[in-house]
Design a protein around this motif. Structure first.
Motif, short mmCIF file in Angstrom:
data_model
loop_
_atom_site.label_atom_id
_atom_site.label_comp_id
_atom_site.label_asym_id
_atom_site.label_seq_id
_atom_site.Cartn_x
_atom_site.Cartn_y
_atom_site.Cartn_z
N LYS A 182 -2.56 16.44 -9.56
CA LYS A 182 -2.31 15.16 -10.25
C LYS A 182 -1.15 14.37 -9.63
N GLU A 183 -0.92 14.56 -8.34
CA GLU A 183 0.15 13.83 -7.65
C GLU A 183 -0.41 12.52 -7.08
N LYS A 184 -0.46 11.51 -7.93
CA LYS A 184 -1.09 10.24 -7.55
C LYS A 184 -0.10 9.14 -7.21
N GLU A 185 1.20 9.42 -7.38
CA GLU A 185 2.21 8.39 -7.11
C GLU A 185 3.23 8.80 -6.06
N ASN A 186 3.10 10.00 -5.51
CA ASN A 186 4.04 10.47 -4.49
C ASN A 186 3.29 10.99 -3.25
N PRO A 187 2.73 10.07 -2.45
CA PRO A 187 2.80 8.61 -2.55
C PRO A 187 1.63 8.05 -3.36
N PRO A 188 1.65 6.73 -3.69
CA PRO A 188 0.49 6.13 -4.34
C PRO A 188 -0.78 6.36 -3.51
N HIS A 189 -1.85 6.76 -4.19
CA HIS A 189 -3.05 7.18 -3.45
C HIS A 189 -4.15 6.12 -3.41
N HIS A 190 -3.90 4.93 -3.96
CA HIS A 190 -4.94 3.89 -3.86
C HIS A 190 -4.31 2.51 -3.93
N GLY A 191 -5.09 1.54 -3.43
CA GLY A 191 -4.69 0.14 -3.50
C GLY A 191 -5.91 -0.73 -3.74
N THR A 192 -5.68 -2.00 -4.03
CA THR A 192 -6.77 -2.96 -4.19
C THR A 192 -6.51 -4.15 -3.29
N ALA A 193 -7.56 -4.88 -3.00
CA ALA A 193 -7.44 -6.08 -2.17
C ALA A 193 -8.42 -7.12 -2.66
N LYS A 194 -7.99 -8.36 -2.74
CA LYS A 194 -8.86 -9.46 -3.15
C LYS A 194 -9.85 -9.76 -2.03
N VAL A 195 -11.10 -10.02 -2.40
CA VAL A 195 -12.15 -10.23 -1.42
C VAL A 195 -13.07 -11.36 -1.86
N ASP A 196 -13.54 -12.13 -0.89
CA ASP A 196 -14.55 -13.14 -1.15
C ASP A 196 -15.91 -12.46 -1.07
N ILE A 197 -16.46 -12.16 -2.21
CA ILE A 197 -17.66 -11.34 -2.27
C ILE A 197 -18.90 -12.10 -1.79
N ASN A 198 -18.79 -13.42 -1.63
CA ASN A 198 -19.93 -14.22 -1.18
C ASN A 198 -20.08 -14.25 0.33
N GLN A 199 -19.14 -13.62 1.04
CA GLN A 199 -19.13 -13.65 2.50
C GLN A 199 -19.29 -12.25 3.08
N PHE A 200 -19.67 -12.19 4.35
CA PHE A 200 -19.56 -10.95 5.09
C PHE A 200 -18.08 -10.69 5.35
N ASN A 201 -17.66 -9.46 5.16
CA ASN A 201 -16.28 -9.05 5.40
C ASN A 201 -16.26 -7.78 6.24
N THR A 202 -15.13 -7.54 6.90
CA THR A 202 -14.98 -6.34 7.72
C THR A 202 -14.03 -5.39 7.01
N TYR A 203 -14.58 -4.26 6.59
CA TYR A 203 -13.83 -3.25 5.87
C TYR A 203 -13.43 -2.16 6.85
N GLY A 204 -12.14 -1.79 6.86
CA GLY A 204 -11.70 -0.90 7.93
C GLY A 204 -10.68 0.13 7.52
N LEU A 205 -10.49 1.08 8.44
CA LEU A 205 -9.49 2.14 8.29
C LEU A 205 -8.97 2.48 9.68
N GLU A 206 -7.64 2.54 9.81
CA GLU A 206 -6.99 3.08 11.00
C GLU A 206 -6.39 4.42 10.60
N TRP A 207 -6.79 5.46 11.30
CA TRP A 207 -6.47 6.84 10.92
C TRP A 207 -5.60 7.46 12.00
N TYR A 208 -4.40 7.82 11.61
CA TYR A 208 -3.43 8.43 12.52
C TYR A 208 -3.06 9.82 12.01
N PRO A 209 -2.42 10.65 12.84
CA PRO A 209 -2.02 11.98 12.38
C PRO A 209 -1.02 11.95 11.23
N ASP A 210 -0.35 10.83 10.99
CA ASP A 210 0.67 10.77 9.95
C ASP A 210 0.44 9.68 8.90
N LYS A 211 -0.70 8.98 8.97
CA LYS A 211 -0.94 7.93 7.97
C LYS A 211 -2.39 7.44 8.04
#
Length: 275
Positions: A182-211
């Motif tokens: 139940k460690e959800k705040e150390n660190p925070p485990h989620h975020g939200t982002a505003k999106v224009d749902i009527n458009q095509f958008n690019t959803y992404g992730l950059e994955w590093y050994p430390d973040k």
């Protein structure tokens, strides 16, 4: 003099061909990013532009049904899939034949399990989301080799989840650390982002050994860092993951499905993975 342009072209081809690969290839389908590439340019190592008339089964498998909230309506029924104009259509529909299949709804989704996985790098998915009450499209990743045991020990990376008619997306990490301890705040485990749902958008992730750095249209929206001095289960993200893209329906989080809003679909233009 005419031969020199051909020599130059040949030299360019030779140099390009000799460019060092950013990946170590394991078992012919797992791309592990080589060390020391943090400051290097991204190189595409895997992609699909969906330009064929049929799903490329060397890259993707239709997700079978399962007992989880997200997977109980999954099917390989052709009615939930489409390929045209260079786009993949993953659909959620009212089941037209509840005699042979009693489920009220059917949904389409694909994953790369057993066909493509990667460790570290960047993934981008260019897509458009349609809305409906009970619609829950998702783009996410799970561990290919289950290094630490059963779920949630190996973690889950949710690149994008969208609910109903929301104007935001959710970007989340799950693990034994967040779900079991139940460690959800150390660190925070989620975020939200505003999106224009009527458009095509690019959803992404950059994955590093430390973040893990989540993005929307190339801009950072949320970051989940590796933390020192906490339970080791905080960071199961040191192993290859495969990709899932699915048009889910219903569940305890998104709520009940409104049949009148269906069909609904996620339209995927392309998927690219870089290292």
């Amino acid at each position: 003099m005419k031969k020199y342009p051909y020599l130059i072209i040949a030299l360019v081809i030779f140099i390009t061909g000799c460019k060092e690969s950013p990946s170590e290839l394991l078992d012919s389908y797992i791309y592990v990013q080589k060390e020391g590439r943090v400051k290097e340019d991204w190189q595409v190592v895997w992609q699909d532009d969906f330009n064929n008339s049929e799903l490329d089964t060397s890259k993707w498998t239709k997700i079978p049904p399962n007992q989880a909230d997200w997977g109980k309506h999954m099917t390989n029924d052709p009615q939930c899939y489409g390929l045209s104009d260079g786009k993949l259509y993953l659909k959620g529909i009212v089941n037209p034949d509840t005699v042979n299949d009693p489920r009220p709804f059917l949904t389409g989704g694909v994953y790369t399990k057993g066909k493509f996985a990667f460790q570290y790098g960047k993934i981008e998915i260019h897509a458009k989301l349609e809305c409906a009450q009970g619609a829950w499209p998702a783009m996410w990743m799970l561990a290919e080799q289950k290094k630490y045991g059963k779920y949630p020990r190996n973690g889950e990376i949710d690149i994008m989840e969208h609910l109903n008619f929301d104007e935001i997306i959710y970007q989340t990490t799950h693990s034994y650390y967040t779900l079991g301890l139940k460690e959800k705040e150390n660190p925070p485990h989620h975020g939200t982002a505003k999106v224009d749902i009527n458009q095509f958008n690019t959803y992404g992730l950059e994955w590093y050994p430390d973040k893990l750095v989540f993005t929307l249209n190339g801009k950072e929206t949320f970051r989940y860092p590796r933390v020192e001095g906490v339970d080791p289960s905080q960071w199961p993200y040191d192993q290859p993951f495969y990709v899932l893209i699915d048009q889910q329906l219903g569940g305890s989080w998104v709520g009940k499905v409104k049949p009148e809003d269906l069909p609904v679909q996620m339209i995927v233009d392309w998927v690219k993975v870089y290292q």
